[in-house]
Design a protein around this motif. Structure first.
Motif, short mmCIF file in Angstrom:
data_model
loop_
_atom_site.label_atom_id
_atom_site.label_comp_id
_atom_site.label_asym_id
_atom_site.label_seq_id
_atom_site.Cartn_x
_atom_site.Cartn_y
_atom_site.Cartn_z
N ARG A 81 -20.46 134.15 35.54
CA ARG A 81 -20.69 132.77 35.11
C ARG A 81 -22.00 132.66 34.32
O ARG A 81 -22.08 131.93 33.33
N ALA A 141 -19.45 122.61 29.77
CA ALA A 141 -18.12 122.47 30.38
C ALA A 141 -17.15 123.47 29.75
O ALA A 141 -16.32 124.07 30.46
N GLY A 142 -17.25 123.66 28.45
CA GLY A 142 -16.40 124.64 27.78
C GLY A 142 -16.70 126.05 28.23
O GLY A 142 -15.80 126.87 28.43
N GLU A 186 -17.93 126.89 31.14
CA GLU A 186 -17.41 127.01 32.51
C GLU A 186 -15.90 127.22 32.50
O GLU A 186 -15.37 128.05 33.24
N ALA A 187 -15.19 126.48 31.66
CA ALA A 187 -13.74 126.65 31.56
C ALA A 187 -13.39 128.06 31.07
O ALA A 187 -12.45 128.69 31.58
N GLN A 202 -14.02 130.42 33.98
CA GLN A 202 -12.96 130.30 34.99
C GLN A 202 -11.67 130.98 34.52
O GLN A 202 -11.00 131.64 35.31
N GLY A 203 -11.36 130.81 33.25
CA GLY A 203 -10.17 131.46 32.71
C GLY A 203 -10.30 132.97 32.71
O GLY A 203 -9.36 133.69 33.09
N GLU A 205 -6.04 129.19 25.10
CA GLU A 205 -6.15 128.12 26.08
C GLU A 205 -7.50 128.13 26.80
O GLU A 205 -8.11 127.09 27.00
N ILE A 206 -7.97 129.33 27.16
CA ILE A 206 -9.23 129.39 27.90
C ILE A 206 -10.45 129.32 27.00
O ILE A 206 -11.51 128.87 27.42
N PRO A 262 -11.83 125.14 24.61
CA PRO A 262 -12.83 124.10 24.92
C PRO A 262 -14.26 124.52 24.55
O PRO A 262 -15.03 123.71 24.04
#
Length: 174
Positions: free
Chosen positions: A27, A55-56, A58-59, A62-63, A98-99, A102
């Protein structure tokens, strides 16, 4: 492509994500990338654009963790990247889009007031690549190549396709 070339390319892709060079992707690497982009453009983390970049990031993390962190330790090792992320990104470029979208969208928005509508300029793309660790001469070449129609803008889709292609390295037996 032979296996030595494949290993070299995968190591390069891994190093792109391993911003702190500690041998794993986590992260903090995504947060570091977000901070670097915001610092380069003088955008504060607490602003709307800054929050969107974080936020992008983090997304994206996470992906990445979802497809590659096999042991669940919240780190993607080089081995996990090679066996998990690279293979899955190669097999499913839409999942990668998709990941990554953002984060890329938020970064583009940071580069210029109208960037969300028109895309980033090649200069902005080169600048972002530079703060993320790409050598200046290569950053400029890549950014110029992304503006295929020469209109002075690189769309989100063009950036995403190039990034997806860069990360989706073809296996040596493909």
């Amino acid at each position: 492509m032979d296996s030595a070339e494949y290993e070299r390319k995968i190591a390069s892709r891994f190093a792109t994500f391993d911003q702190d060079g500690n041998g794993s992707i986590d992260r903090e690497d995504f947060s570091a990338a977000a901070r670097a982009v915001l610092a380069e453009y003088g955008v504060t983390a607490r602003s709307d654009k800054g929050q969107a970049v974080f936020a992008g990031a983090e997304a994206f993390w996470q992906g990445m963790a979802g497809i590659a962190d096999v042991d669940g330790d919240q780190r993607v090792s080089r081995e996990e990247f090679i066996t998990g992320a690279a293979k899955r990104l190669r097999d499913s470029p839409d999942r990668f889009a998709e990941i990554a979208r953002p984060f890329l969208r938020a970064v583009i928005a940071v580069t210029a007031p109208d960037a969300a509508r028109t895309g980033a300029t090649p200069e902005a793309v080169a600048r972002v690549l530079g703060v993320l660790g790409t050598p200046a001469e290569l950053s400029a070449q890549v950014a110029a190549a992304l503006d295929g129609d020469g209109d002075g803008h690189v769309s989100e889709d063009e950036i995403l396709a190039a990034f997806s292609g860069y990360c989706g390295v073809e296996a040596p037996d493909a």
